[in-house]
Design a protein around this motif. Structure first.
Motif, mmCIF file in Angstrom:
data_model
loop_
_atom_site.group_PDB
_atom_site.id
_atom_site.type_symbol
_atom_site.label_atom_id
_atom_site.label_comp_id
_atom_site.label_asym_id
_atom_site.label_seq_id
_atom_site.Cartn_x
_atom_site.Cartn_y
_atom_site.Cartn_z
ATOM 1 N N TRP A 4 -63.708 27.545 6.773
ATOM 2 C CA TRP A 4 -62.413 28.104 7.174
ATOM 3 C C TRP A 4 -61.804 27.279 8.294
ATOM 4 O O TRP A 4 -60.620 26.929 8.251
ATOM 5 C CB TRP A 4 -62.574 29.567 7.588
ATOM 6 C CG TRP A 4 -61.314 30.151 8.164
ATOM 7 C CD1 TRP A 4 -61.091 30.476 9.466
ATOM 8 C CD2 TRP A 4 -60.104 30.454 7.467
ATOM 9 N NE1 TRP A 4 -59.816 30.969 9.629
ATOM 10 C CE2 TRP A 4 -59.185 30.968 8.405
ATOM 11 C CE3 TRP A 4 -59.693 30.348 6.145
ATOM 12 C CZ2 TRP A 4 -57.903 31.372 8.069
ATOM 13 C CZ3 TRP A 4 -58.412 30.750 5.810
ATOM 14 C CH2 TRP A 4 -57.530 31.252 6.754
ATOM 15 N N GLN A 5 -62.590 26.941 9.295
ATOM 16 C CA GLN A 5 -62.093 26.155 10.427
ATOM 17 C C GLN A 5 -61.650 24.767 9.968
ATOM 18 O O GLN A 5 -60.656 24.232 10.452
ATOM 19 C CB GLN A 5 -63.141 26.062 11.539
ATOM 20 C CG GLN A 5 -63.328 27.356 12.305
ATOM 21 C CD GLN A 5 -62.013 27.918 12.836
ATOM 22 O OE1 GLN A 5 -61.174 27.210 13.369
ATOM 23 N NE2 GLN A 5 -61.834 29.220 12.674
ATOM 24 N N ALA A 6 -62.380 24.185 9.021
ATOM 25 C CA ALA A 6 -61.984 22.874 8.484
ATOM 26 C C ALA A 6 -60.633 22.993 7.771
ATOM 27 O O ALA A 6 -59.768 22.116 7.907
ATOM 28 C CB ALA A 6 -63.051 22.340 7.542
ATOM 29 N N GLY A 12 -53.306 22.191 10.204
ATOM 30 C CA GLY A 12 -52.686 21.783 11.459
ATOM 31 C C GLY A 12 -52.230 20.336 11.468
ATOM 32 O O GLY A 12 -51.372 19.963 12.261
ATOM 33 N N THR A 13 -52.782 19.519 10.579
ATOM 34 C CA THR A 13 -52.375 18.109 10.513
ATOM 35 C C THR A 13 -51.274 17.873 9.484
ATOM 36 O O THR A 13 -50.755 16.763 9.393
ATOM 37 C CB THR A 13 -53.577 17.205 10.156
ATOM 38 O OG1 THR A 13 -54.026 17.537 8.840
ATOM 39 C CG2 THR A 13 -54.703 17.360 11.160
ATOM 40 N N LEU A 46 -56.176 24.911 -0.292
ATOM 41 C CA LEU A 46 -57.449 25.643 -0.280
ATOM 42 C C LEU A 46 -58.446 25.073 -1.288
ATOM 43 O O LEU A 46 -59.651 25.177 -1.083
ATOM 44 C CB LEU A 46 -57.209 27.115 -0.624
ATOM 45 C CG LEU A 46 -57.121 28.103 0.517
ATOM 46 C CD1 LEU A 46 -56.753 29.480 -0.003
ATOM 47 C CD2 LEU A 46 -58.355 28.139 1.351
ATOM 48 N N SER A 47 -57.933 24.493 -2.378
ATOM 49 C CA SER A 47 -58.847 23.988 -3.404
ATOM 50 C C SER A 47 -59.750 22.912 -2.822
ATOM 51 O O SER A 47 -59.324 22.048 -2.058
ATOM 52 C CB SER A 47 -58.073 23.449 -4.609
ATOM 53 O OG SER A 47 -57.389 22.280 -4.265
ATOM 54 N N GLY A 48 -60.998 22.990 -3.177
ATOM 55 C CA GLY A 48 -61.978 22.028 -2.688
ATOM 56 C C GLY A 48 -62.591 22.399 -1.350
ATOM 57 O O GLY A 48 -63.488 21.715 -0.875
ATOM 58 N N THR A 49 -62.132 23.487 -0.727
ATOM 59 C CA THR A 49 -62.682 23.873 0.579
ATOM 60 C C THR A 49 -63.863 24.827 0.438
ATOM 61 O O THR A 49 -64.571 25.069 1.408
ATOM 62 C CB THR A 49 -61.616 24.591 1.437
ATOM 63 O OG1 THR A 49 -61.238 25.804 0.776
ATOM 64 C CG2 THR A 49 -60.416 23.709 1.682
ATOM 65 N N VAL A 51 -63.563 27.904 0.187
ATOM 66 C CA VAL A 51 -63.150 29.183 0.767
ATOM 67 C C VAL A 51 -62.550 29.979 -0.382
ATOM 68 O O VAL A 51 -61.685 29.490 -1.110
ATOM 69 C CB VAL A 51 -62.103 28.987 1.891
ATOM 70 C CG1 VAL A 51 -61.570 30.322 2.375
ATOM 71 C CG2 VAL A 51 -62.692 28.190 3.037
ATOM 72 N N ASP A 52 -63.019 31.205 -0.562
ATOM 73 C CA ASP A 52 -62.556 32.064 -1.650
ATOM 74 C C ASP A 52 -61.101 32.460 -1.403
ATOM 75 O O ASP A 52 -60.807 33.193 -0.449
ATOM 76 C CB ASP A 52 -63.449 33.304 -1.735
ATOM 77 C CG ASP A 52 -63.041 34.243 -2.855
ATOM 78 O OD1 ASP A 52 -62.124 33.905 -3.640
ATOM 79 O OD2 ASP A 52 -63.637 35.333 -2.947
ATOM 80 N N PRO A 53 -60.162 32.011 -2.255
ATOM 81 C CA PRO A 53 -58.740 32.333 -2.060
ATOM 82 C C PRO A 53 -58.460 33.841 -2.047
ATOM 83 O O PRO A 53 -57.510 34.284 -1.414
ATOM 84 C CB PRO A 53 -58.048 31.670 -3.254
ATOM 85 C CG PRO A 53 -58.993 30.626 -3.730
ATOM 86 C CD PRO A 53 -60.369 31.120 -3.397
#
Length: 172
Positions: A4-6, A12-13, A46-49, A51-53
């Protein structure tokens, strides 16, 4: 939590995305911020992270970013520059170069005055005003010059009078 933090750091970038608040509570992820419509889609990022959307709850408010790339896209869409004009980003300024009719130049000047403070400057000083008559005369001169370089052709006289083109010469 690390994933999530990543993801939040990646957001943010991104130009045109401002993360105002984010938190994790009861296994759910919450994020609030501003997003320019021309910016990347946060949901697609979100894809590839891993993290469950389904656990991500986001709230994005519309705003118009002053990033030069977004201002350039908006200027391209609103001004529709002629093919003879090129718009580009040069050191955080948007620069127009080429030739355009005075009507387009007037619209570009008005757009430059209406740009938001804090955004890039829109420099149209490199756009040359070319009236249709002037452009036609330049094409005529280019044609006459090209004829003069052809073997077996001698241009003896050429003129423009009352919107008509006249040429006299010798041809082998």
């Amino acid at each position: 939590a690390e994933r999530w933090q990543a993801y939040v750091s990646r957001l943010g970038t991104q130009p045109g995305i401002i993360v105002a608040e984010q938190k994790v509570r009861d296994g759910q992820f919450y994020i609030v911020g501003l997003r320019d419509p021309l910016a990347a889609d946060p949901q697609a990022l979100l894809s590839g992270t891993q993290v469950d959307p389904a656990r991500v709850h986001s709230q994005w408010q519309f705003y118009q970013s002053l990033e030069p790339e977004f201002v350039l896209k908006r200027l391209m869409a609103s001004l529709t520059p002629p093919k003879s004009v090129r718009l580009s980003i040069v050191e955080d300024r948007i620069v127009a170069e080429g030739e355009a009719p005075d009507t387009w130049i007037d619209r570009a000047r008005a757009a430059a005055r209406q740009l938001s403070a804090g955004g890039p400057e829109f420099d149209i000083s490199r756009v040359r005003d070319v009236s249709p008559e002037e452009r036609e005369a330049e094409r005529w001169q280019a044609y006459v010059s090209r004829l003069g370089t052809q073997p077996g052709i001698i241009v003896a006289e050429q003129k423009v009078r009352d919107g008509q083109f006249y040429i006299v010469g010798l041809r082998d």
